[in-house]
Write an enzyme that holds these catalytic residues in place. Sequence first.
Site, mmCIF file in Angstrom:
data_model
loop_
_atom_site.group_PDB
_atom_site.id
_atom_site.type_symbol
_atom_site.label_atom_id
_atom_site.label_comp_id
_atom_site.label_asym_id
_atom_site.label_seq_id
_atom_site.Cartn_x
_atom_site.Cartn_y
_atom_site.Cartn_z
ATOM 1 C CE LYS A 11 -4.877 -19.141 3.879
ATOM 2 N NZ LYS A 11 -6.165 -18.476 3.840
ATOM 3 N N PRO A 95 -7.154 -26.695 -4.279
ATOM 4 C CG PRO A 95 -9.278 -26.961 -3.365
ATOM 5 C CD PRO A 95 -7.826 -27.171 -3.063
ATOM 6 N N GLY A 99 -8.996 -19.591 -1.454
ATOM 7 C CA GLY A 99 -8.847 -19.148 -0.065
ATOM 8 C C GLY A 99 -8.029 -20.106 0.768
ATOM 9 C CG MET A 100 -8.266 -23.659 0.659
ATOM 10 S SD MET A 100 -8.620 -25.409 0.524
ATOM 11 C CE MET A 100 -7.958 -26.005 2.067
ATOM 12 N N GLY A 102 -2.998 -21.561 -1.982
ATOM 13 C CA GLY A 102 -2.323 -22.485 -2.901
ATOM 14 C C GLY A 102 -1.062 -21.886 -3.521
ATOM 15 N N GLY A 103 -1.185 -20.704 -4.091
ATOM 16 C CA GLY A 103 -0.024 -20.072 -4.738
ATOM 17 C C GLY A 103 1.051 -19.725 -3.722
ATOM 18 C CB SER A 104 0.898 -18.134 -0.346
ATOM 19 O OG SER A 104 0.206 -17.000 -0.779
ATOM 20 C CG ASP A 137 -1.652 -15.392 3.428
ATOM 21 O OD1 ASP A 137 -1.643 -14.612 4.398
ATOM 22 O OD2 ASP A 137 -2.689 -15.790 2.876
HETATM 23 P P1 ATP Z 1 -5.028 -17.019 -0.899
HETATM 24 O O1 ATP Z 1 -5.740 -17.952 0.008
HETATM 25 O O2 ATP Z 1 -3.574 -16.840 -0.565
HETATM 26 O O3 ATP Z 1 -5.736 -15.745 -1.125
HETATM 27 P P2 ATP Z 1 -6.044 -18.483 -3.111
HETATM 28 O O4 ATP Z 1 -6.035 -19.921 -2.688
HETATM 29 O O5 ATP Z 1 -7.340 -17.783 -2.991
HETATM 30 O O6 ATP Z 1 -4.934 -17.720 -2.325
HETATM 31 P P3 ATP Z 1 -4.421 -19.139 -5.372
HETATM 32 O O7 ATP Z 1 -4.825 -20.570 -5.586
HETATM 33 O O8 ATP Z 1 -3.114 -18.867 -4.758
HETATM 34 O O9 ATP Z 1 -5.562 -18.354 -4.598
HETATM 35 O O10 ATP Z 1 -4.492 -18.477 -6.829
HETATM 36 C C1 ATP Z 1 -4.861 -17.181 -7.126
HETATM 37 C C2 ATP Z 1 -4.377 -16.888 -8.562
HETATM 38 O O11 ATP Z 1 -2.945 -16.849 -8.555
HETATM 39 C C3 ATP Z 1 -4.755 -17.977 -9.568
HETATM 40 O O12 ATP Z 1 -5.919 -17.638 -10.258
HETATM 41 C C4 ATP Z 1 -3.545 -18.053 -10.488
HETATM 42 O O13 ATP Z 1 -3.755 -17.358 -11.690
HETATM 43 C C5 ATP Z 1 -2.401 -17.345 -9.769
HETATM 44 N N1 ATP Z 1 -1.266 -18.249 -9.416
HETATM 45 C C6 ATP Z 1 0.029 -17.938 -9.533
HETATM 46 N N2 ATP Z 1 0.821 -18.939 -9.102
HETATM 47 C C7 ATP Z 1 0.008 -19.926 -8.688
HETATM 48 C C8 ATP Z 1 0.220 -21.222 -8.145
HETATM 49 N N3 ATP Z 1 1.459 -21.690 -7.959
HETATM 50 N N4 ATP Z 1 -0.856 -21.959 -7.814
HETATM 51 C C9 ATP Z 1 -2.110 -21.456 -8.001
HETATM 52 N N5 ATP Z 1 -2.370 -20.264 -8.538
HETATM 53 C C10 ATP Z 1 -1.342 -19.481 -8.889
#
Ligand code: ATP
Length: 296
Positions: A11, A95, A99-100, A102-104, A137
């Site tokens: 997102k 990535p 901030g996209m 990814g984990g959620s 999220d």
């Molecule tokens: P958001 O936009 O929700 O704040 P984000 O994109 O900034 O998330 P993520 O890529 O979700 O951040 O990753 C944050 C941390 O979560 C990573 O450094 C990693 O250690 C941990 N993590 C746990 N599960 C996952 C996953 N499935 N994919 C990516 N990172 C994960």
Amino acid sequence: MEKVTIQAMAKVNLGLDVLRRRADGYHEVNMVMQTVRLYDTLVLTAREEEGILIHVDAENVPDDDNNLISKAAHILYQEYSIPKGVEISLTKQIPIAAGMAGGSTDAAATLVGMNRLFGLGCSEERLKELGVRIGADVPYCIQGGTMLSQGIGEKLTALPPAPDCILLIAKPDLYVSTKEVYQKLDAAALTSHPNIDAMVEAIKQQDLLQIAANMGNVLETVTEKEYPVIGRLKQLMKEEGALNALMSGSGPTVFGIFADEQKAKQALMRIRSQGLAPQSVLTAFAPGAQVIIETA
Ligand code: ATP
């Protein structure tokens, strides 16, 4: 069913405002979320042996219980009697720490995928209820599309799909912790706020120029100050003809909205040649959060 393959979409935030910090440390937000056609791929396979097996192809992502995929699977095993184990292979393309969400979105796809794989019969509402235990999220990532997100992010109101455009995503080679950005934000001291009502209205009117004009993210006051490359990327995209450019979520990813594909390609080439953001792609908005591409 023995196997489900699922694309979990990322997102961006077209608008991100923080209203206040609550006593419990969470922040009350007012955001417009938009699914993006950039995805991780999860392959979920049922196993005769008990337990959760996870494989991840990326170095900076945990393959143990710290992965949000594992948290999602554990919740379903706690709540339902599932007679089989599960093996989940994750191929990352979104990535990381960018901030996209990814984990959620991976966690959301795990809930949706296991629901399908094991025929659990959970409604979308039920999956969202379970998802918010993993992160604010995750309910949005279950539903996806264009959405107003309030409360701590779990109060969702569907909006009409945002109009088509060319989206340039640029992720500088930095890792940003969402938690730290929110901790550093002084919500009470913010002097300007994006006009989220105007953004919602622009989406209802399908007016891309007004959408671009109302893009704003208060978290830039923290992350952009720390990493000037974010400001440079926004500037470059605007110079090359973006209708507007903004940091997504807590950053450091920057996205630009273009009406003209040639201009977007030109901006992408300049970003690459200047080495500003190794992970940069041209993409588009997507209508929903997951695509189930294969079941066997
Ligand atoms: P958001 O936009 O929700 O704040 P984000 O994109 O900034 O998330 P993520 O890529 O979700 O951040 O990753 C944050 C941390 O979560 C990573 O450094 C990693 O250690 C941990 N993590 C746990 N599960 C996952 C996953 N499935 N994919 C990516 N990172 C994960």
